[in-house]
Scaffold this motif. Structure first.
Motif, PDB file in Angstrom:
ATOM      1  N   GLN A 155      12.496   0.184  -5.897  1.00 32.61           N
ATOM      2  CA  GLN A 155      13.454   1.230  -5.526  1.00 32.61           C
ATOM      3  C   GLN A 155      12.774   2.578  -5.316  1.00 32.61           C
ATOM      4  N   ASP A 156      11.763   2.892  -6.150  1.00 31.91           N
ATOM      5  CA  ASP A 156      11.021   4.140  -5.968  1.00 31.91           C
ATOM      6  C   ASP A 156       9.964   3.962  -4.878  1.00 31.91           C
ATOM      7  N   HIS A 157       9.661   5.035  -4.191  1.00 29.21           N
ATOM      8  CA  HIS A 157       8.659   5.005  -3.110  1.00 29.21           C
ATOM      9  C   HIS A 157       7.272   4.652  -3.655  1.00 29.21           C
ATOM     10  N   PHE A 158       6.867   5.290  -4.774  1.00 31.46           N
ATOM     11  CA  PHE A 158       5.580   5.012  -5.415  1.00 31.46           C
ATOM     12  C   PHE A 158       5.815   4.198  -6.677  1.00 31.46           C
ATOM     13  N   SER A 159       4.845   3.364  -6.998  1.00 32.59           N
ATOM     14  CA  SER A 159       4.925   2.523  -8.190  1.00 32.59           C
ATOM     15  C   SER A 159       3.518   2.279  -8.709  1.00 32.59           C
ATOM     16  N   LEU A 160       3.438   1.519  -9.767  1.00 29.30           N
ATOM     17  CA  LEU A 160       2.170   1.164 -10.383  1.00 29.30           C
ATOM     18  C   LEU A 160       1.602  -0.094  -9.745  1.00 29.30           C
ATOM     19  N   TYR A 161       0.283  -0.148  -9.654  1.00 28.04           N
ATOM     20  CA  TYR A 161      -0.428  -1.358  -9.210  1.00 28.04           C
ATOM     21  C   TYR A 161      -1.497  -1.665 -10.247  1.00 28.04           C
ATOM     22  N   VAL A 162      -1.568  -2.929 -10.671  1.00 27.09           N
ATOM     23  CA  VAL A 162      -2.654  -3.425 -11.512  1.00 27.09           C
ATOM     24  C   VAL A 162      -3.116  -4.731 -10.880  1.00 27.09           C
ATOM     25  N   GLY A 163      -4.343  -4.739 -10.365  1.00 26.15           N
ATOM     26  CA  GLY A 163      -4.840  -5.933  -9.693  1.00 26.15           C
ATOM     27  C   GLY A 163      -6.346  -6.003  -9.752  1.00 26.15           C
ATOM     28  N   CYS A 164      -6.904  -6.911  -8.970  1.00 21.34           N
ATOM     29  CA  CYS A 164      -8.360  -7.058  -8.936  1.00 21.34           C
ATOM     30  C   CYS A 164      -8.967  -6.469  -7.671  1.00 21.34           C
ATOM     31  N   ASN A 165      -8.122  -5.971  -6.765  1.00 18.68           N
ATOM     32  CA  ASN A 165      -8.603  -5.398  -5.510  1.00 18.68           C
ATOM     33  C   ASN A 165      -8.305  -3.904  -5.434  1.00 18.68           C
ATOM     34  N   HIS A 166      -9.227  -3.174  -4.816  1.00 26.66           N
ATOM     35  CA  HIS A 166      -9.008  -1.749  -4.573  1.00 26.66           C
ATOM     36  C   HIS A 166      -7.897  -1.571  -3.544  1.00 26.66           C
ATOM     37  N   LEU A 167      -7.058  -0.569  -3.740  1.00 29.35           N
ATOM     38  CA  LEU A 167      -6.082  -0.208  -2.713  1.00 29.35           C
ATOM     39  C   LEU A 167      -6.621   0.888  -1.813  1.00 29.35           C
ATOM     40  N   TYR A 168      -7.571   1.675  -2.338  1.00 28.75           N
ATOM     41  CA  TYR A 168      -8.237   2.675  -1.506  1.00 28.75           C
ATOM     42  C   TYR A 168      -9.281   1.974  -0.646  1.00 28.75           C
ATOM     43  N   LEU A 169      -9.496   2.458   0.541  1.00 30.50           N
ATOM     44  CA  LEU A 169     -10.507   1.882   1.420  1.00 30.50           C
ATOM     45  C   LEU A 169     -11.906   2.221   0.906  1.00 30.50           C
ATOM     46  N   PRO A 170     -12.843   1.282   0.961  1.00 29.62           N
ATOM     47  CA  PRO A 170     -14.210   1.570   0.529  1.00 29.62           C
ATOM     48  C   PRO A 170     -14.842   2.725   1.307  1.00 29.62           C
ATOM     49  N   ASP A 225     -14.931  -8.569 -20.231  1.00 30.33           N
ATOM     50  CA  ASP A 225     -15.965  -9.599 -20.238  1.00 30.33           C
ATOM     51  C   ASP A 225     -15.622 -10.783 -19.339  1.00 30.33           C
ATOM     52  N   ASN A 226     -14.356 -10.908 -18.914  1.00 34.61           N
ATOM     53  CA  ASN A 226     -13.964 -12.037 -18.080  1.00 34.61           C
ATOM     54  C   ASN A 226     -13.365 -11.660 -16.731  1.00 34.61           C
ATOM     55  N   GLU A 227     -13.049 -10.390 -16.537  1.00 38.61           N
ATOM     56  CA  GLU A 227     -12.245 -10.001 -15.369  1.00 38.61           C
ATOM     57  C   GLU A 227     -12.271  -8.482 -15.273  1.00 38.61           C
ATOM     58  N   ARG A 228     -11.776  -7.948 -14.168  1.00 37.98           N
ATOM     59  CA  ARG A 228     -11.577  -6.507 -14.069  1.00 37.98           C
ATOM     60  C   ARG A 228     -10.115  -6.253 -13.707  1.00 37.98           C
ATOM     61  N   ALA A 229      -9.687  -5.040 -14.000  1.00 40.43           N
ATOM     62  CA  ALA A 229      -8.335  -4.615 -13.634  1.00 40.43           C
ATOM     63  C   ALA A 229      -8.434  -3.241 -13.003  1.00 40.43           C
ATOM     64  N   ILE A 230      -7.897  -3.117 -11.820  1.00 39.42           N
ATOM     65  CA  ILE A 230      -7.860  -1.846 -11.103  1.00 39.42           C
ATOM     66  C   ILE A 230      -6.435  -1.323 -11.199  1.00 39.42           C
ATOM     67  N   ILE A 231      -6.294  -0.107 -11.738  1.00 44.61           N
ATOM     68  CA  ILE A 231      -4.978   0.490 -11.929  1.00 44.61           C
ATOM     69  C   ILE A 231      -4.882   1.706 -11.022  1.00 44.61           C
ATOM     70  N   THR A 232      -3.844   1.740 -10.206  1.00 44.54           N
ATOM     71  CA  THR A 232      -3.627   2.856  -9.300  1.00 44.54           C
ATOM     72  C   THR A 232      -2.154   2.895  -8.908  1.00 44.54           C
ATOM     73  N   TRP A 233      -1.821   3.817  -8.029  1.00 46.92           N
ATOM     74  CA  TRP A 233      -0.466   3.891  -7.509  1.00 46.92           C
ATOM     75  C   TRP A 233      -0.360   3.017  -6.265  1.00 46.92           C
ATOM     76  N   ASP A 234       0.827   2.563  -6.023  1.00 47.51           N
ATOM     77  CA  ASP A 234       1.133   1.716  -4.880  1.00 47.51           C
ATOM     78  C   ASP A 234       2.228   2.418  -4.088  1.00 47.51           C
ATOM     79  N   GLU A 235       2.335   2.115  -2.818  1.00 46.53           N
ATOM     80  CA  GLU A 235       3.317   2.776  -1.964  1.00 46.53           C
ATOM     81  C   GLU A 235       4.128   1.752  -1.209  1.00 46.53           C
ATOM     82  N   ASN A 236       5.456   1.924  -1.210  1.00 41.74           N
ATOM     83  CA  ASN A 236       6.362   1.012  -0.501  1.00 41.74           C
ATOM     84  C   ASN A 236       6.067  -0.446  -0.836  1.00 41.74           C
ATOM     85  N   ALA A 237       6.008  -0.756  -2.128  1.00 39.66           N
ATOM     86  CA  ALA A 237       5.656  -2.106  -2.569  1.00 39.66           C
ATOM     87  C   ALA A 237       6.871  -2.983  -2.853  1.00 39.66           C
ATOM     88  N   GLY A 238       8.048  -2.519  -2.423  1.00 42.36           N
ATOM     89  CA  GLY A 238       9.257  -3.319  -2.582  1.00 42.36           C
ATOM     90  C   GLY A 238      10.137  -2.903  -3.749  1.00 42.36           C
TER      91      GLY A 238
END
Length: 175
Positions: A73-88, A58-71
């Motif tokens: 130790q593992d190559h892939f990690s979790l992302y939770v944000g307000c922006n899409h990581l996939y291109l529209p 009701d106040n915000e959205r959360a986009i959950i996906t995988w992230d790559e080379n985000a700093g």
């Protein structure tokens, strides 16, 4: 001067989670490949796909996906944000899954708490605790959480218990 350098966990995962804890879930969408839009698959206790989960509160959205080379130790990690990581312009479709399990049980429910778990000092799983349902979303490979470019959604707590999961962060609404 005056720049605020956030730590990677806050920047890529927890700052958005902090905004939604206590909020009411109103809608859930998957941003996925069309061939993955399968009701019989998403209603299984554990489901994986390539794409994003979009939780609308009701106040915000959360986009959950995988992230790559985000700093991490593992190559892939979790992302939770307000922006899409996939291109529209990608070939993914938006599919509303609010009326399907496990999300049906969470609509119009408040998010009571959220915890982030990882291993190898890398975030891979978020535990979303609603009033009556707990859902785990993380990055992984097919049916296994951790270091992969699939998104796994399950109601089974750490269904692949062979990994050493460490709690990296957590918050809840005050009682």
């Amino acid at each position: 001067m005056g720049q605020n350098f956030m730590n990677p966990l806050a920047e890529r995962v927890t700052s958005q989670l902090q905004k939604i804890v206590g909020a009411k879930l109103i809608d859930v969408e998957l941003f996925c490949f069309e061939y993955e839009a399968d009701v019989s698959a998403i209603e299984l206790p554990t489901f994986y796909f390539g794409g994003e989960v979009i939780l609308k509160f009701d106040n915000e959205r959360a986009i959950i996906t995988w992230d790559e080379n985000a700093g991490w130790q593992d190559h892939f990690s979790l992302y939770v944000g307000c922006n899409h990581l996939y291109l529209p312009s990608s070939t993914l479709i938006t599919w509303n899954v609010s009326q399907f399990r496990p999300w049906l049980n969470c609509i119009d429910q408040s998010l009571i708490s959220a915890q982030v778990y990882g291993y190898n000092q890398t975030p891979h799983i978020v535990e979303f605790n609603f009033e009556n349902t707990t859902i785990y979303i993380g990055d992984g490979r097919e049916m296994e959480f951790g270091d992969g470019d699939d998104i796994i959604v399950t109601t089974n707590r750490f269904f692949n218990n062979d990994s050493e999961w460490n709690k990296m962060w957590g918050t809840s609404i005050p009682e």
